[in-house]
Design a protein around this motif. Sequence first.
Motif, PDB file in Angstrom:
ATOM      1  N   ARG A 239       0.718  -1.448   0.119  1.00 23.87           N
ATOM      2  CA  ARG A 239      -0.065  -0.092   0.200  1.00 23.87           C
ATOM      3  C   ARG A 239       1.103   1.089  -0.037  1.00 23.87           C
ATOM      4  NH1 ARG A 239      -5.674  -0.805   2.552  1.00 23.87           N
ATOM      5  NH2 ARG A 239      -5.664  -3.043   2.280  1.00 23.87           N
ATOM      6  N   GLN A 240       0.664   2.118  -0.861  1.00 27.42           N
ATOM      7  CA  GLN A 240       1.975   2.961  -1.016  1.00 27.42           C
ATOM      8  C   GLN A 240       0.534   4.150  -0.840  1.00 27.42           C
ATOM      9  OE1 GLN A 240       3.202   2.835  -4.602  1.00 27.42           O
ATOM     10  NE2 GLN A 240       5.502   1.591  -4.049  1.00 27.42           N
ATOM     11  N   LEU A 241       1.036   5.403  -0.060  1.00 25.32           N
ATOM     12  CA  LEU A 241       0.022   6.678  -0.184  1.00 25.32           C
ATOM     13  C   LEU A 241       0.611   7.656  -1.230  1.00 25.32           C
ATOM     14  CD1 LEU A 241      -2.526   8.479   0.056  1.00 25.32           C
ATOM     15  CD2 LEU A 241      -1.042   8.905   2.383  1.00 25.32           C
ATOM     16  N   ARG A 242       0.562   8.313  -2.913  1.00 22.35           N
ATOM     17  CA  ARG A 242       1.084   8.252  -3.660  1.00 22.35           C
ATOM     18  C   ARG A 242       0.057  10.328  -3.954  1.00 22.35           C
ATOM     19  NH1 ARG A 242       3.234   4.428  -7.633  1.00 22.35           N
ATOM     20  NH2 ARG A 242       1.976   6.543  -9.560  1.00 22.35           N
ATOM     21  N   LEU A 243       1.043  11.271  -3.846  1.00 21.37           N
ATOM     22  CA  LEU A 243       0.385  12.188  -4.902  1.00 21.37           C
ATOM     23  C   LEU A 243       1.145  12.452  -5.511  1.00 21.37           C
ATOM     24  CD1 LEU A 243      -1.467  14.311  -4.184  1.00 21.37           C
ATOM     25  CD2 LEU A 243       0.027  15.786  -2.859  1.00 21.37           C
ATOM     26  N   THR A 244      -0.163  12.841  -6.827  1.00 23.62           N
ATOM     27  CA  THR A 244       0.421  12.715  -8.336  1.00 23.62           C
ATOM     28  C   THR A 244      -0.532  14.083  -8.795  1.00 23.62           C
ATOM     29  OG1 THR A 244      -1.002  11.012  -9.110  1.00 23.62           O
ATOM     30  CG2 THR A 244       0.700  10.356  -8.751  1.00 23.62           C
ATOM     31  N   LEU A 245       0.620  14.967  -9.271  1.00 18.73           N
ATOM     32  CA  LEU A 245      -0.006  15.703 -10.016  1.00 18.73           C
ATOM     33  C   LEU A 245      -0.328  15.780 -11.345  1.00 18.73           C
ATOM     34  CD1 LEU A 245      -0.116  18.901  -9.176  1.00 18.73           C
ATOM     35  CD2 LEU A 245       1.897  19.169 -10.749  1.00 18.73           C
ATOM     36  N   PHE A 246      -0.125  14.653 -11.835  1.00 16.22           N
ATOM     37  CA  PHE A 246      -0.363  14.424 -13.432  1.00 16.22           C
ATOM     38  C   PHE A 246      -0.190  12.741 -13.329  1.00 16.22           C
ATOM     39  CE2 PHE A 246       2.687  17.936 -14.258  1.00 16.22           C
ATOM     40  CZ  PHE A 246       1.705  19.018 -14.506  1.00 16.22           C
ATOM     41  N   PRO A 247      -1.389  12.281 -13.965  1.00 17.27           N
ATOM     42  CA  PRO A 247      -1.970  11.129 -13.142  1.00 17.27           C
ATOM     43  C   PRO A 247      -1.252  10.201 -14.187  1.00 17.27           C
ATOM     44  CG  PRO A 247      -3.668  12.033 -14.125  1.00 17.27           C
ATOM     45  CD  PRO A 247      -2.805  13.037 -13.961  1.00 17.27           C
ATOM     46  N   GLU A 248      -1.241   8.857 -14.115  1.00 15.45           N
ATOM     47  CA  GLU A 248      -0.694   8.161 -14.760  1.00 15.45           C
ATOM     48  C   GLU A 248      -0.663   7.429 -15.990  1.00 15.45           C
ATOM     49  OE1 GLU A 248       0.671   4.601 -11.841  1.00 15.45           O
ATOM     50  OE2 GLU A 248       1.813   6.134 -10.997  1.00 15.45           O
ATOM     51  N   GLN A 249      -2.847   7.615 -16.180  1.00 17.41           N
ATOM     52  CA  GLN A 249      -3.260   7.128 -17.223  1.00 17.41           C
ATOM     53  C   GLN A 249      -4.222   7.920 -18.127  1.00 17.41           C
ATOM     54  OE1 GLN A 249      -3.766   6.648 -13.954  1.00 17.41           O
ATOM     55  NE2 GLN A 249      -3.718   3.914 -14.127  1.00 17.41           N
ATOM     56  N   VAL A 250      -3.759   9.706 -17.859  1.00 14.77           N
ATOM     57  CA  VAL A 250      -4.065  10.406 -18.542  1.00 14.77           C
ATOM     58  C   VAL A 250      -2.777  11.285 -18.885  1.00 14.77           C
ATOM     59  CG1 VAL A 250      -5.676  12.349 -18.692  1.00 14.77           C
ATOM     60  CG2 VAL A 250      -6.307  10.624 -17.260  1.00 14.77           C
TER      61      VAL A 250
ATOM     62  N   PRO B 124      -2.519  16.779 -23.681  1.00 17.54           N
ATOM     63  CA  PRO B 124      -1.879  18.218 -23.366  1.00 17.54           C
ATOM     64  C   PRO B 124      -2.851  19.387 -23.095  1.00 17.54           C
ATOM     65  CG  PRO B 124      -1.458  17.555 -25.877  1.00 17.54           C
ATOM     66  CD  PRO B 124      -2.483  15.787 -24.490  1.00 17.54           C
ATOM     67  N   GLU B 125      -3.525  18.606 -22.675  1.00 17.44           N
ATOM     68  CA  GLU B 125      -5.020  19.883 -22.284  1.00 17.44           C
ATOM     69  C   GLU B 125      -5.168  19.804 -20.300  1.00 17.44           C
ATOM     70  OE1 GLU B 125      -6.400  17.379 -24.502  1.00 17.44           O
ATOM     71  OE2 GLU B 125      -6.180  18.887 -26.523  1.00 17.44           O
ATOM     72  N   TYR B 126      -4.984  18.427 -20.404  1.00 15.78           N
ATOM     73  CA  TYR B 126      -4.662  18.378 -18.612  1.00 15.78           C
ATOM     74  C   TYR B 126      -3.893  19.162 -17.845  1.00 15.78           C
ATOM     75  CZ  TYR B 126      -4.892  15.930 -14.216  1.00 15.78           C
ATOM     76  OH  TYR B 126      -5.050  15.645 -12.737  1.00 15.78           O
ATOM     77  N   TYR B 127      -2.124  19.164 -19.080  1.00  7.65           N
ATOM     78  CA  TYR B 127      -1.217  19.319 -18.480  1.00  7.65           C
ATOM     79  C   TYR B 127      -1.279  20.566 -18.417  1.00  7.65           C
ATOM     80  CZ  TYR B 127       1.076  14.797 -18.604  1.00  7.65           C
ATOM     81  OH  TYR B 127       1.135  13.092 -18.468  1.00  7.65           O
ATOM     82  N   GLN B 128      -2.041  21.068 -19.084  1.00  2.91           N
ATOM     83  CA  GLN B 128      -1.821  23.081 -19.151  1.00  2.91           C
ATOM     84  C   GLN B 128      -2.672  23.869 -18.357  1.00  2.91           C
ATOM     85  OE1 GLN B 128      -3.773  23.828 -23.327  1.00  2.91           O
ATOM     86  NE2 GLN B 128      -1.573  23.262 -24.248  1.00  2.91           N
ATOM     87  N   VAL B 129      -4.167  22.725 -18.146  1.00  2.57           N
ATOM     88  CA  VAL B 129      -4.792  22.988 -16.975  1.00  2.57           C
ATOM     89  C   VAL B 129      -4.027  23.051 -15.584  1.00  2.57           C
ATOM     90  CG1 VAL B 129      -7.122  22.378 -15.909  1.00  2.57           C
ATOM     91  CG2 VAL B 129      -7.328  22.868 -18.075  1.00  2.57           C
ATOM     92  N   MET B 130      -3.568  21.826 -14.687  1.00  2.00           N
ATOM     93  CA  MET B 130      -2.484  21.983 -14.027  1.00  2.00           C
ATOM     94  C   MET B 130      -1.920  22.895 -13.981  1.00  2.00           C
ATOM     95  SD  MET B 130      -4.577  19.248 -12.703  1.00  2.00           S
ATOM     96  CE  MET B 130      -3.265  19.623 -10.973  1.00  2.00           C
ATOM     97  N   MET B 131      -1.050  23.249 -15.133  1.00  3.62           N
ATOM     98  CA  MET B 131       0.468  24.103 -14.716  1.00  3.62           C
ATOM     99  C   MET B 131      -0.407  25.379 -14.758  1.00  3.62           C
ATOM    100  SD  MET B 131       2.786  22.694 -14.962  1.00  3.62           S
ATOM    101  CE  MET B 131       3.952  24.227 -15.375  1.00  3.62           C
ATOM    102  N   ARG B 132      -1.787  26.229 -14.910  1.00  3.87           N
ATOM    103  CA  ARG B 132      -2.344  27.425 -15.059  1.00  3.87           C
ATOM    104  C   ARG B 132      -2.978  27.265 -13.654  1.00  3.87           C
ATOM    105  NH1 ARG B 132      -6.598  27.381 -18.826  1.00  3.87           N
ATOM    106  NH2 ARG B 132      -5.021  27.086 -20.183  1.00  3.87           N
TER     107      ARG B 132
END
Length: 136
Positions: A90-101, A104-112
Amino acid sequence: MKLEENAVAEILKDVLEQGERTQKVIENLERKLEHKDGQITSLIKGFEDRFTNIQVKAPAPDLSPIEDAIASGLTNIIQTIEKNPRPINRQLRLTLFPEQVRNPEYYQVMMRWLVWIVLGSLFMILGYMLLSKRLG
């Protein structure tokens, strides 16, 4: 008058003869129709007899490849079950960018969002520092 009676008699005689000839033609056509009806009935009966006695014999299918595939799959399943189960990590991981998605639109929104959060935090820290100097 006698002439008219003779003419009417001849006309009636012609009409009667024509009616008799028509009747003969009709009887002849009825006989032919009955004969054709008998032929059609015999053809239909022959057709039904022929197709009710049809027997389709399919060759026995060769299922040996399928049986081999099932047997090999079952042996793999049995081998997997016989192995010791792996421990669950069991790992508690906080990922800013998910591994499955990977859009490029997701990255732009997250960076904004990240830029706005950093700017907001910086504004709040600077505001706190200014207010603490004024009040303190």
